[in-house]
Design a protein around this motif. Sequence first.
Motif, PDB file in Angstrom:
ATOM      1  N   GLU A 139      40.618  47.459 -28.972  1.00 19.30           N
ATOM      2  CA  GLU A 139      40.659  46.248 -29.785  1.00 19.30           C
ATOM      3  C   GLU A 139      39.714  45.209 -29.198  1.00 19.30           C
ATOM      4  N   PHE A 140      38.639  45.683 -28.585  1.00 16.89           N
ATOM      5  CA  PHE A 140      37.550  44.825 -28.093  1.00 16.89           C
ATOM      6  C   PHE A 140      38.026  43.797 -27.068  1.00 16.89           C
ATOM      7  N   GLY A 141      38.994  44.196 -26.245  1.00 19.94           N
ATOM      8  CA  GLY A 141      39.403  43.361 -25.114  1.00 19.94           C
ATOM      9  C   GLY A 141      39.877  41.968 -25.481  1.00 19.94           C
ATOM     10  N   LYS A 142      40.591  41.874 -26.592  1.00 17.13           N
ATOM     11  CA  LYS A 142      41.023  40.533 -27.028  1.00 17.13           C
ATOM     12  C   LYS A 142      42.194  39.978 -26.215  1.00 17.13           C
ATOM     13  N   SER A 143      42.804  40.801 -25.365  1.00 19.58           N
ATOM     14  CA  SER A 143      44.017  40.365 -24.665  1.00 19.58           C
ATOM     15  C   SER A 143      43.681  39.571 -23.388  1.00 19.58           C
ATOM     16  N   ASP A 144      44.729  39.263 -22.637  1.00 18.96           N
ATOM     17  CA  ASP A 144      44.660  38.517 -21.375  1.00 18.96           C
ATOM     18  C   ASP A 144      43.489  38.974 -20.481  1.00 18.96           C
ATOM     19  N   LYS A 145      42.755  38.008 -19.937  1.00 13.98           N
ATOM     20  CA  LYS A 145      41.590  38.305 -19.088  1.00 13.98           C
ATOM     21  C   LYS A 145      41.980  38.968 -17.761  1.00 13.98           C
ATOM     22  N   ASN A 146      43.204  38.660 -17.288  1.00  7.58           N
ATOM     23  CA  ASN A 146      43.564  39.150 -15.953  1.00  7.58           C
ATOM     24  C   ASN A 146      44.408  40.406 -15.965  1.00  7.58           C
ATOM     25  N   LYS A 147      44.491  41.042 -17.131  1.00  9.89           N
ATOM     26  CA  LYS A 147      45.335  42.245 -17.213  1.00  9.89           C
ATOM     27  C   LYS A 147      44.617  43.336 -17.979  1.00  9.89           C
ATOM     28  N   THR A 148      44.819  44.547 -17.503  1.00  9.48           N
ATOM     29  CA  THR A 148      44.373  45.674 -18.304  1.00  9.48           C
ATOM     30  C   THR A 148      45.331  46.837 -18.058  1.00  9.48           C
TER      31      THR A 148
ATOM     32  N   GLY B  97      50.096  42.025 -24.654  1.00 10.66           N
ATOM     33  CA  GLY B  97      49.157  41.766 -25.751  1.00 10.66           C
ATOM     34  C   GLY B  97      48.199  42.923 -26.019  1.00 10.66           C
ATOM     35  N   ILE B  98      48.444  44.059 -25.355  1.00 12.35           N
ATOM     36  CA  ILE B  98      47.563  45.228 -25.535  1.00 12.35           C
ATOM     37  C   ILE B  98      48.356  46.318 -26.254  1.00 12.35           C
ATOM     38  N   GLN B  99      47.791  46.907 -27.293  1.00 13.46           N
ATOM     39  CA  GLN B  99      48.453  48.038 -27.940  1.00 13.46           C
ATOM     40  C   GLN B  99      48.223  49.281 -27.080  1.00 13.46           C
TER      41      GLN B  99
ATOM     42  N   GLU C  98      43.260  43.004 -13.520  1.00 16.34           N
ATOM     43  CA  GLU C  98      41.825  42.737 -13.638  1.00 16.34           C
ATOM     44  C   GLU C  98      41.462  42.764 -15.110  1.00 16.34           C
ATOM     45  N   ASP C  99      40.256  42.257 -15.395  1.00 10.53           N
ATOM     46  CA  ASP C  99      39.882  42.107 -16.798  1.00 10.53           C
ATOM     47  C   ASP C  99      39.389  43.419 -17.406  1.00 10.53           C
ATOM     48  N   ASN C 100      38.584  44.140 -16.635  1.00 11.11           N
ATOM     49  CA  ASN C 100      37.836  45.231 -17.243  1.00 11.11           C
ATOM     50  C   ASN C 100      37.655  46.330 -16.207  1.00 11.11           C
ATOM     51  N   TYR C 101      38.436  47.393 -16.312  1.00 12.64           N
ATOM     52  CA  TYR C 101      38.445  48.428 -15.272  1.00 12.64           C
ATOM     53  C   TYR C 101      37.256  49.377 -15.373  1.00 12.64           C
TER      54      TYR C 101
END
Length: 371
Positions: free
Chosen positions: A289-298, A48-50, A261-264
């Motif tokens: 994209e302002f972190g709109k994707s899955d909370k547990n992935k980055t 879900g992340i570009q 993790e949500d936010n590295y």
Amino acid sequence: MKYDYLVVGAGLFGATFAYEAAQRGKRVKVIEKRDHIAGNIYTKEVDGIQVHQYGAHIFHTSNKKVWDYVNQFADFNRYTNTPVANYKGEMYNLPFNMNTFNKMWGVRTPKEAMAKINEQRQEMAGKDPQNLEEQAISLIGRDIYEKLIKSYTEKQWGRKATELPAFIIRRLPVRLTYDNNYFNDDYQGIPIGGYTQIVEKMLDNDLIDIEPGVDFFDKKDDYLKDYPKIVFTGMIDQFFNYQLGELEYRSLHFETEELNEDNYQGNAVINYTDAETPFTRIIEHKHFEFGKSDKNKTIITREYPADWHRGDEPYYPVNNSKNNGLYKKYTELAQDKANNVIFGGRLGQYRYYNMDQVIAAALKTVEKEFD
Ligand code: FAD
Ligand code: UDP
């Protein structure tokens, strides 16, 4: 099918040209040596992340015509680039603005900042800057040069800052406001859903055929014979088999990692401006994209600058006077020996173009060709 044009390279220049040619009823064949279209602006969705596969790409321009043009092919979000520099654990806002000056010197007002910058500029004694180091010192002084510019620049370009052209550092704004916007342009954003769709839509036309995974040099003589006109967006020196000598390029190596993790790092771009860290920056794609994707992935990408050797990806032209002189000789050779070939884009025109400048250059070529 008989084609009017062969476009070599499905990047932004080639795609803009092909789109405009097809709008005028011309038949176009596009070949691309990579297995995908969109050149260096290629983005791909993962979790879900570009993911910006070839480094962070932020669209910014003051050219209203280009902004309206690109908005035909995508909706843009309101992303504003605000990179942060990490110098040995000290965090500084970029570009060079009141937040940076406050952190560096404790100054609080524009007047105090100006006094400090003027004091530091004295070492230039009014001399005209002749290279990147002198330009940086004359813009914002030695303290910022030493912590935020020198090592980053020398890593990025693999050369001493004294051997680099001054214009490179003039890309960055210096301002006496608490404004971390990296660009001064009127328009800025990231296409919602990524960049690839822009090129996809440009090339989606019955008059355009695309063949990925094909290198022009595998059948150069046939292409020159079979096509009345060629738009070439690869390396101009390679086109001529390096017969006048090699132009210099800078390459990059990207190391991408998926983390649970949500936010590295709390920001899309963090620059590492010390000499010891081998990479120049880490980008965290979800923040475009302002972190709109899955909370547990980055997903993060470390960007390592690299020397360029034949066969490597030539990401940046090195526009110093030696290379610009050689490039000019290649353009003369092109006029003489390849007048049915249009050389375009970052590699064909050997210019450190941003995306908006590439579109503007392609539209200028279109105008010259058709109007
Ligand atoms: P490319 O995108 O390089 O397209 C050329 C295409 O031709 C490639 O796909 C290549 O594979 C193909 N090709 C080459 N040779 C051959 C061959 N022999 N046969 C077949 N195909 C061939 N711009 C901005 O505005 N904002 C940014 O934030 C920004 N960030 C950037 C970050 C990085 C790390 C880099 C490297 C560039 C950045 N840019 C940015 C610049 C932007 O990428 C370029 O302006 C733009 O992509 C250039 O488009 P192009 O069509 O000229 O070249
Ligand atoms: N630069 C620097 N420190 C930074 C960021 C940039 O010294 O933290 C210099 C460096 O020389 C770089 C130039 O400014 O090549 C232009 O930066 P920009 O971010 O525009 O580079 P790009 O995104 O094109 O690689």
